[in-house]
Design a protein around this motif. Structure first.
Motif, PDB file in Angstrom:
ATOM      1  N   LEU A 135       0.828  -1.214   0.000  1.00 60.80           N
ATOM      2  CA  LEU A 135       0.000   0.000   0.000  1.00 60.80           C
ATOM      3  C   LEU A 135       0.863   1.265   0.000  1.00 60.80           C
ATOM      4  O   LEU A 135       0.536   2.237  -0.695  1.00 60.80           O
ATOM      5  CB  LEU A 135      -0.935  -0.005   1.222  1.00 60.80           C
ATOM      6  CG  LEU A 135      -1.962  -1.140   1.272  1.00 60.80           C
ATOM      7  CD1 LEU A 135      -2.893  -0.971   2.456  1.00 60.80           C
ATOM      8  CD2 LEU A 135      -2.768  -1.207  -0.027  1.00 60.80           C
ATOM      9  N   LYS A 136       1.942   1.245   0.759  1.00 60.85           N
ATOM     10  CA  LYS A 136       2.828   2.411   0.787  1.00 60.85           C
ATOM     11  C   LYS A 136       3.441   2.646  -0.586  1.00 60.85           C
ATOM     12  O   LYS A 136       3.547   3.791  -1.058  1.00 60.85           O
ATOM     13  CB  LYS A 136       3.924   2.204   1.832  1.00 60.85           C
ATOM     14  CG  LYS A 136       4.876   3.388   1.962  1.00 60.85           C
ATOM     15  CD  LYS A 136       5.928   3.127   3.031  1.00 60.85           C
ATOM     16  CE  LYS A 136       6.904   4.299   3.148  1.00 60.85           C
ATOM     17  NZ  LYS A 136       7.946   4.037   4.179  1.00 60.85           N
ATOM     18  N   GLN A 139       0.984   4.163  -2.949  1.00 62.91           N
ATOM     19  CA  GLN A 139       0.896   5.605  -2.716  1.00 62.91           C
ATOM     20  C   GLN A 139       2.043   6.331  -3.417  1.00 62.91           C
ATOM     21  O   GLN A 139       1.848   7.378  -4.041  1.00 62.91           O
ATOM     22  CB  GLN A 139       0.932   5.890  -1.220  1.00 62.91           C
ATOM     23  CG  GLN A 139       0.776   7.362  -0.849  1.00 62.91           C
ATOM     24  CD  GLN A 139      -0.619   7.877  -1.128  1.00 62.91           C
ATOM     25  OE1 GLN A 139      -1.608   7.326  -0.663  1.00 62.91           O
ATOM     26  NE2 GLN A 139      -0.719   8.930  -1.917  1.00 62.91           N
ATOM     27  N   GLN A 170      -5.375   6.953  -5.077  1.00 55.91           N
ATOM     28  CA  GLN A 170      -5.482   7.673  -3.815  1.00 55.91           C
ATOM     29  C   GLN A 170      -6.885   7.585  -3.221  1.00 55.91           C
ATOM     30  O   GLN A 170      -7.051   7.432  -2.002  1.00 55.91           O
ATOM     31  CB  GLN A 170      -5.064   9.133  -4.019  1.00 55.91           C
ATOM     32  CG  GLN A 170      -3.567   9.281  -4.307  1.00 55.91           C
ATOM     33  CD  GLN A 170      -3.168  10.696  -4.685  1.00 55.91           C
ATOM     34  OE1 GLN A 170      -3.958  11.458  -5.228  1.00 55.91           O
ATOM     35  NE2 GLN A 170      -1.920  11.048  -4.408  1.00 55.91           N
ATOM     36  N   LEU A 173      -7.206   4.037  -1.715  1.00 52.10           N
ATOM     37  CA  LEU A 173      -6.495   3.901  -0.444  1.00 52.10           C
ATOM     38  C   LEU A 173      -7.232   4.617   0.679  1.00 52.10           C
ATOM     39  O   LEU A 173      -7.284   4.122   1.817  1.00 52.10           O
ATOM     40  CB  LEU A 173      -5.067   4.448  -0.591  1.00 52.10           C
ATOM     41  CG  LEU A 173      -4.139   3.644  -1.522  1.00 52.10           C
ATOM     42  CD1 LEU A 173      -2.815   4.384  -1.721  1.00 52.10           C
ATOM     43  CD2 LEU A 173      -3.881   2.246  -0.963  1.00 52.10           C
ATOM     44  N   TRP A 176     -10.260   2.489   1.613  1.00 54.08           N
ATOM     45  CA  TRP A 176      -9.813   1.307   2.353  1.00 54.08           C
ATOM     46  C   TRP A 176      -9.487   1.658   3.803  1.00 54.08           C
ATOM     47  O   TRP A 176      -9.799   0.898   4.720  1.00 54.08           O
ATOM     48  CB  TRP A 176      -8.595   0.696   1.671  1.00 54.08           C
ATOM     49  CG  TRP A 176      -7.818  -0.252   2.549  1.00 54.08           C
ATOM     50  CD1 TRP A 176      -6.526  -0.158   2.928  1.00 54.08           C
ATOM     51  CD2 TRP A 176      -8.302  -1.472   3.145  1.00 54.08           C
ATOM     52  NE1 TRP A 176      -6.158  -1.202   3.724  1.00 54.08           N
ATOM     53  CE2 TRP A 176      -7.241  -2.030   3.881  1.00 54.08           C
ATOM     54  CE3 TRP A 176      -9.535  -2.107   3.143  1.00 54.08           C
ATOM     55  CZ2 TRP A 176      -7.367  -3.212   4.595  1.00 54.08           C
ATOM     56  CZ3 TRP A 176      -9.669  -3.303   3.862  1.00 54.08           C
ATOM     57  CH2 TRP A 176      -8.602  -3.842   4.572  1.00 54.08           C
ATOM     58  N   GLN A 177      -8.888   2.811   4.034  1.00 50.94           N
ATOM     59  CA  GLN A 177      -8.578   3.228   5.408  1.00 50.94           C
ATOM     60  C   GLN A 177      -9.839   3.351   6.253  1.00 50.94           C
ATOM     61  O   GLN A 177      -9.841   3.040   7.442  1.00 50.94           O
ATOM     62  CB  GLN A 177      -7.820   4.555   5.397  1.00 50.94           C
ATOM     63  CG  GLN A 177      -6.370   4.417   4.952  1.00 50.94           C
ATOM     64  CD  GLN A 177      -5.631   5.743   4.971  1.00 50.94           C
ATOM     65  OE1 GLN A 177      -6.245   6.809   5.000  1.00 50.94           O
ATOM     66  NE2 GLN A 177      -4.307   5.678   4.944  1.00 50.94           N
ATOM     67  N   GLU A 249     -10.417   2.998  -8.231  1.00 49.79           N
ATOM     68  CA  GLU A 249     -10.744   3.010  -6.799  1.00 49.79           C
ATOM     69  C   GLU A 249     -11.346   1.669  -6.373  1.00 49.79           C
ATOM     70  O   GLU A 249     -10.976   1.108  -5.340  1.00 49.79           O
ATOM     71  CB  GLU A 249     -11.730   4.139  -6.492  1.00 49.79           C
ATOM     72  CG  GLU A 249     -12.129   4.183  -5.015  1.00 49.79           C
ATOM     73  CD  GLU A 249     -13.229   5.183  -4.725  1.00 49.79           C
ATOM     74  OE1 GLU A 249     -13.511   5.420  -3.536  1.00 49.79           O
ATOM     75  OE2 GLU A 249     -13.829   5.713  -5.686  1.00 49.79           O
ATOM     76  N   ILE A 252      -8.637  -1.040  -6.028  1.00 50.97           N
ATOM     77  CA  ILE A 252      -7.862  -0.933  -4.784  1.00 50.97           C
ATOM     78  C   ILE A 252      -8.691  -1.419  -3.598  1.00 50.97           C
ATOM     79  O   ILE A 252      -8.235  -2.229  -2.781  1.00 50.97           O
ATOM     80  CB  ILE A 252      -7.403   0.517  -4.545  1.00 50.97           C
ATOM     81  CG1 ILE A 252      -6.529   1.015  -5.707  1.00 50.97           C
ATOM     82  CG2 ILE A 252      -6.664   0.623  -3.211  1.00 50.97           C
ATOM     83  CD1 ILE A 252      -5.252   0.262  -5.901  1.00 50.97           C
ATOM     84  N   CYS A 256      -8.012  -4.908  -1.461  1.00 53.28           N
ATOM     85  CA  CYS A 256      -7.630  -4.807  -0.044  1.00 53.28           C
ATOM     86  C   CYS A 256      -8.580  -5.618   0.829  1.00 53.28           C
ATOM     87  O   CYS A 256      -8.139  -6.303   1.769  1.00 53.28           O
ATOM     88  CB  CYS A 256      -7.616  -3.340   0.392  1.00 53.28           C
ATOM     89  SG  CYS A 256      -6.232  -2.375  -0.250  1.00 53.28           S
TER      90      CYS A 256
END
Length: 623
Positions: A135-136, A139, A170, A173, A176-177, A249, A252, A256
């Protein structure tokens, strides 16, 4: 050559310098060593440095082994410890630089892709890729794709601008957060109900919870559609304004969720078999979702180019999921697609997954996926299609040297031949499976082969319409062998098949009381393995056994459950218990039959719900 030598000398000097600084007490941390490597090693020359470091490690170890002077030996030992510290920091340097190189390579592949950047993005982020991005790193990829000087305009061949791709990453992610903390909380809310992705529309499963948590419109709408058990094909076909970044989107977010669930289920060490069942359900559920989206997007009429790109992208993701799934130890070579599933959309699973498989190459993974789908087709009452799947899988597995998969398909071909009443062929396939499994030491394959052989012989004997115990003796002996072996292996699938076959034999021999124990055990084994077809199959014969024992209440109850379960998975075998219920209705009279069915209502509702109970008269009318 001179350049190579000068580079080698430079790197040997770098290693020696760090060792000397360590011996003099000038190195205070590993980070200091890492920084010296960072400053001293040129990009693309890591292999040369690694050889130099290896040479110094070898020569220093030889000094320690051969040195008799204690002081010199102690100094060499300190040097060796310093070299091992360098080795550790070199490994860390490699890992970091490999990640940076992977991000740069991914960025370059996406930017320079001719014609389809979306497909290129899916390739570089494929979970099966040896250097898949975390994931990092995703980004960081998004940040790199937002540089304004990369690509200045869209083209007619590829309307996806790198900046749109970056925005989609973006957004995914960020969504997902918001969902991450509720990845598995829905399971605790389901209480004692069956874990899985189905259930009462709007109430069970994770979708409604995730729909509430997702603040982004597109994922929220998709989750709501799944929560209400509505068609994703129709949903996708009604998204003419869906942008490329919206689809990225979804990629991702769904990836996840799927990977997070599988990782969590795989850690269920207190009950690894339950964890494996749930991981299997997760892989299949998300593969089905992407297959449905592919079919729906291909119906978009507003933009033919986007329709094709979106559809191809979804099929690409489906294949990636199936390839990952086929590499797992718990991939169900003898299972079916029903474990921990419910919901009407599963009826079309096979047709959805059939299309992406056509696009796959003849790999070992494809053979395993075809095996799974073939066994499900047989349960659905489509033996011809099942046979074609298994024969193709058999050829691929044999070419790939995948013996367990080869044996599994011989067993499945045997069972499919039974479904076609071709018992000689069924016995032939299962005998080949017995021989090959014993030659290769595949105990699971052997248990299934013995079950398949006995199963085939029971039906062949039944075809003779002679209840002669001698005819059944050999078949039942094989089934007992298979049962004992499957019990030792903990193979519930084979246990269920052996027990049901033994029960069928006893029913045919008019030993109904003896048959009850076998068939009830078969139901329990099938429930544990999650195979709805074997559950319904056992219940159908259990109903027959109770009917012969003149236990009308139990016969009606078992036949009703069997009819409903088999019809729910679109198996034509539902007509067998429906026929018995029709006989009971004729014997009792319509009014008494309805009264008895009403008396069984609480027991039936506990298993199939009110809607299931109300559906029973509809099925009887169809029969």
């Amino acid at each position: 050559m001179s350049d190579s030598l000068s580079l080698r000398d430079r790197y040997l000097n770098l290693v020696d310098e760090i060792v000397q600084m360590t011996l003099k007490g000038q190195i205070r941390s590993k980070e200091q060593v890492y920084q010296l490597l960072q400053d001293g090693i040129s990009p693309g020359t890591g292999e040369m440095f690694e050889r130099c470091l290896s040479d110094r490690l070898t020569s220093t170890q030889q000094q320690i082994d051969s040195q008799t002077d204690e002081m010199k030996q102690a100094k060499a030992s300190r040097s060796l410890r310093a070299l091992r510290t360098i080795q550790g920091e070199w490994d860390r340097w490699q890992e970091r630089n490999q990640a940076t190189a992977a991000i740069r390579a991914a960025q370059q592949q996406v930017i320079t892709a001719t014609g389809d950047r979306l497909s290129a993005f899916l390739r570089v982020t494929d979970p099966n890729h040896p250097h898949t991005l975390n994931l990092k790193q995703l980004q960081q990829l998004a940040q790199g794709l937002q540089q304004p000087d990369l690509v200045t305009a869209e083209s007619e061949e590829d309307p996806l601008h790198p900046s749109q791709l970056a925005q989609g990453i973006q957004k995914g992610l960020a969504t997902w957060q918001r969902l991450e903390n509720d990845l598995v909380s829905w399971m605790y809310e389901q209480g004692r109900g069956q874990l899985g992705f189905g259930g009462v529309p709007g109430q069970k499963g994770p979708w409604s919870l995730w729909a509430k948590q997702a603040q982004s419109a597109v994922p929220q709408s998709l989750f709501q559609t799944l929560a209400m058990d509505q068609s994703l094909v129709e949903w996708a076909a009604q998204q003419p304004d869906l942008d490329f970044e919206d689809l990225v989107e979804l990629v991702i977010v769904l990836r996840c969720l799927q990977q997070g669930l599988v990782a969590w289920f795989d850690r269920l060490v207190y009950d690894s078999k339950v964890g494996a069942k749930l991981s299997i359900s997760t892989f299949l559920a998300f593969a089905v979702i992407w297959s449905q989206l592919a079919n729906g997007f291909q119906r978009l009429t507003v933009s033919p180019l986007r329709s094709a790109r979106y559809g191809d992208a979804c099929f690409q993701i489906t294949l990636q999921i199936l390839r990952t799934f086929a590499q797992q130890e718990y991939f169900p070579l003898y299972g079916s697609i029903f474990a921990s599933f419910s919901g009407s959309y599963l009826r079309d699973t096979l047709s959805y997954l059939d299309e992406p498989l056509k696009r796959a190459e003849g790999t070992q993974e494809k053979a395993r996926i075809l095996t799974l789908l073939g066994s499900s087709l047989r349960a659905y009452g489509q033996p011809e299609r099942a046979k074609a799947f298994h024969q193709q899988a058999l050829e691929i597995a044999r070419a790939a040297g995948d013996r367990p998969c080869e044996i599994a398909n011989l067993n499945h071909l045997s069972r499919t031949s039974v479904a076609q009443a071709n018992y000689e062929e069924a016995i032939h396939y299962s005998q080949r499976a017995v021989i090959l499994s014993r030659q290769t030491g595949d105990r699971l394959g052997e248990a299934n082969a013995l079950a398949s052989l006995g199963y085939s012989e029971v039906f062949q004997a039944q075809q003779l319409e002679q209840a002669d115990p001698d005819i059944y003796e050999a078949a039942m002996d094989r089934l007992q062998q298979g049962l004992q072996l499957s019990e030792r292996l903990g193979d519930r699938q084979s246990q269920a098949l052996c027990l049901s076959s033994l029960g069928i034999a006893e029913v045919t021999l008019d030993h109904a009381q003896t048959a009850l124990a076998y068939l009830e055990g078969g139901i329990q084994a099938a429930q544990f393995s999650g195979d709805l077809f074997l559950q319904g199959f056992n219940l159908a014969y259990l109903a027959e056994a109770y009917h012969r024992l003149q236990n009308t209440e139990q016969a009606l109850y078992c036949a009703s459950l069997a009819m409903y379960l088999l019809e729910q998975i679109a198996s034509t075998s539902w007509r067998q218990p429906a026929g018995l219920l029709t006989v009971l209705k004729g014997q009792l009279g319509a009014e008494s039959f309805q009264t008895l069915l009403q008396e069984q209502r609480p027991r039936l509702i506990a298993v199939i719900g009110v809607d299931g109970y109300d559906h029973l008269p509809v099925l009887l009318a169809q029969y």
